[in-house]
Motif scaffolding. Structure first.
Motif, PDB file in Angstrom:
ATOM      1  N   ASN A  41      -7.963   3.918   8.152  1.00 27.21           N
ATOM      2  CA  ASN A  41      -8.094   3.273   6.846  1.00 27.21           C
ATOM      3  C   ASN A  41      -7.012   3.760   5.893  1.00 27.21           C
ATOM      4  O   ASN A  41      -6.626   4.931   5.920  1.00 27.21           O
ATOM      5  CB  ASN A  41      -9.470   3.567   6.234  1.00 27.21           C
ATOM      6  CG  ASN A  41     -10.574   2.824   6.935  1.00 27.21           C
ATOM      7  OD1 ASN A  41     -10.367   1.744   7.479  1.00 27.21           O
ATOM      8  ND2 ASN A  41     -11.758   3.399   6.928  1.00 27.21           N
ATOM      9  N   TRP A  42      -6.551   2.860   5.043  1.00 29.42           N
ATOM     10  CA  TRP A  42      -5.518   3.187   4.077  1.00 29.42           C
ATOM     11  C   TRP A  42      -5.889   4.431   3.260  1.00 29.42           C
ATOM     12  O   TRP A  42      -5.060   5.290   2.999  1.00 29.42           O
ATOM     13  CB  TRP A  42      -5.304   1.998   3.142  1.00 29.42           C
ATOM     14  CG  TRP A  42      -4.157   2.154   2.193  1.00 29.42           C
ATOM     15  CD1 TRP A  42      -4.148   2.844   1.015  1.00 29.42           C
ATOM     16  CD2 TRP A  42      -2.846   1.634   2.349  1.00 29.42           C
ATOM     17  NE1 TRP A  42      -2.919   2.772   0.428  1.00 29.42           N
ATOM     18  CE2 TRP A  42      -2.094   2.018   1.223  1.00 29.42           C
ATOM     19  CE3 TRP A  42      -2.225   0.855   3.323  1.00 29.42           C
ATOM     20  CZ2 TRP A  42      -0.760   1.669   1.047  1.00 29.42           C
ATOM     21  CZ3 TRP A  42      -0.903   0.499   3.146  1.00 29.42           C
ATOM     22  CH2 TRP A  42      -0.182   0.907   2.024  1.00 29.42           C
ATOM     23  N   SER A  43      -7.128   4.544   2.860  1.00 28.17           N
ATOM     24  CA  SER A  43      -7.562   5.628   1.975  1.00 28.17           C
ATOM     25  C   SER A  43      -7.790   6.958   2.691  1.00 28.17           C
ATOM     26  O   SER A  43      -8.101   7.957   2.053  1.00 28.17           O
ATOM     27  CB  SER A  43      -8.846   5.229   1.245  1.00 28.17           C
ATOM     28  OG  SER A  43      -9.897   5.063   2.182  1.00 28.17           O
ATOM     29  N   SER A  44      -7.611   6.991   3.992  1.00 33.46           N
ATOM     30  CA  SER A  44      -7.866   8.209   4.764  1.00 33.46           C
ATOM     31  C   SER A  44      -6.639   9.119   4.793  1.00 33.46           C
ATOM     32  O   SER A  44      -5.527   8.677   5.086  1.00 33.46           O
ATOM     33  CB  SER A  44      -8.265   7.845   6.193  1.00 33.46           C
ATOM     34  OG  SER A  44      -8.376   9.021   6.969  1.00 33.46           O
ATOM     35  N   GLY A  63       0.401   3.733  -6.417  1.00 35.56           N
ATOM     36  CA  GLY A  63       1.009   3.801  -7.737  1.00 35.56           C
ATOM     37  C   GLY A  63       2.223   2.908  -7.782  1.00 35.56           C
ATOM     38  O   GLY A  63       2.881   2.691  -6.762  1.00 35.56           O
ATOM     39  N   ILE A  64       2.550   2.402  -8.937  1.00 29.42           N
ATOM     40  CA  ILE A  64       3.640   1.447  -9.076  1.00 29.42           C
ATOM     41  C   ILE A  64       4.973   2.051  -8.652  1.00 29.42           C
ATOM     42  O   ILE A  64       5.880   1.342  -8.234  1.00 29.42           O
ATOM     43  CB  ILE A  64       3.705   0.881 -10.511  1.00 29.42           C
ATOM     44  CG1 ILE A  64       4.597  -0.346 -10.585  1.00 29.42           C
ATOM     45  CG2 ILE A  64       4.152   1.947 -11.493  1.00 29.42           C
ATOM     46  CD1 ILE A  64       4.083  -1.543  -9.851  1.00 29.42           C
ATOM     47  N   ASP A  65       5.110   3.373  -8.697  1.00 26.71           N
ATOM     48  CA  ASP A  65       6.351   4.025  -8.276  1.00 26.71           C
ATOM     49  C   ASP A  65       6.275   4.557  -6.852  1.00 26.71           C
ATOM     50  O   ASP A  65       7.233   5.139  -6.358  1.00 26.71           O
ATOM     51  CB  ASP A  65       6.688   5.188  -9.219  1.00 26.71           C
ATOM     52  CG  ASP A  65       7.040   4.704 -10.614  1.00 26.71           C
ATOM     53  OD1 ASP A  65       7.580   3.591 -10.728  1.00 26.71           O
ATOM     54  OD2 ASP A  65       6.773   5.426 -11.577  1.00 26.71           O
ATOM     55  N   ASP A  66       5.131   4.410  -6.195  1.00 25.71           N
ATOM     56  CA  ASP A  66       4.936   4.969  -4.860  1.00 25.71           C
ATOM     57  C   ASP A  66       5.512   4.068  -3.772  1.00 25.71           C
ATOM     58  O   ASP A  66       5.644   2.862  -3.950  1.00 25.71           O
ATOM     59  CB  ASP A  66       3.444   5.181  -4.575  1.00 25.71           C
ATOM     60  CG  ASP A  66       2.834   6.260  -5.452  1.00 25.71           C
ATOM     61  OD1 ASP A  66       3.581   6.867  -6.249  1.00 25.71           O
ATOM     62  OD2 ASP A  66       1.635   6.492  -5.337  1.00 25.71           O
ATOM     63  N   ASP A  84      -8.228  -1.150  -3.082  1.00 25.66           N
ATOM     64  CA  ASP A  84      -7.200  -1.865  -3.835  1.00 25.66           C
ATOM     65  C   ASP A  84      -6.017  -0.927  -4.045  1.00 25.66           C
ATOM     66  O   ASP A  84      -6.192   0.245  -4.384  1.00 25.66           O
ATOM     67  CB  ASP A  84      -7.737  -2.303  -5.201  1.00 25.66           C
ATOM     68  CG  ASP A  84      -8.799  -3.383  -5.079  1.00 25.66           C
ATOM     69  OD1 ASP A  84      -8.807  -4.088  -4.059  1.00 25.66           O
ATOM     70  OD2 ASP A  84      -9.610  -3.508  -6.010  1.00 25.66           O
ATOM     71  N   VAL A  85      -4.796  -1.437  -3.833  1.00 27.52           N
ATOM     72  CA  VAL A  85      -3.598  -0.604  -3.901  1.00 27.52           C
ATOM     73  C   VAL A  85      -2.515  -1.311  -4.703  1.00 27.52           C
ATOM     74  O   VAL A  85      -2.349  -2.522  -4.593  1.00 27.52           O
ATOM     75  CB  VAL A  85      -3.068  -0.309  -2.477  1.00 27.52           C
ATOM     76  CG1 VAL A  85      -1.783   0.480  -2.536  1.00 27.52           C
ATOM     77  CG2 VAL A  85      -4.099   0.438  -1.659  1.00 27.52           C
TER      78      VAL A  85
END
Length: 98
Positions: A41-44, A63-66, A84-85
């Protein structure tokens, strides 16, 4: 009286200039670059590393700069988007030999 008002205005303008210079730096967060090193999972944190091919355990990019860098390398890595990312950059490549 007029002289005092002029002096007060100059002080206010000087303060505004200082705040304008330092406030953006204080409010901005550092951009992160994360590399996918495993499926999940993305959040892992088991999916993300701070270096390519490195050890998992990094926070996920959000984050917008990530930046998120996904390269399949020698194995397929599926990442399920479970949150949500917002990203500045998403790079997906396939480096398998033809």
């Amino acid at each position: 009286m007029v002289e005092k008002n002029v002096r007060n205005r100059k002080q206010i303008l000087a303060l505004a200039a200082v705040v304008g210079v330092f406030a953006p730096a204080a409010m901005s967060s550092a951009a992160v670059i994360r590399h996918v090193v495993a499926a999940g999972n993305w959040s892992s944190t088991t999916v993300w590393s701070t270096t390519s091919g490195g050890t998992a355990g990094a926070s996920y990019p959000n984050g917008i700069d990530d930046s998120a860098l996904m390269s399949s390398g020698s194995s397929n890595r599926s990442v399920a988007l479970d949150v949500d990312v917002v990203l500045g950059t998403l790079s997906v490549t396939d480096r398998k030999p033809l």
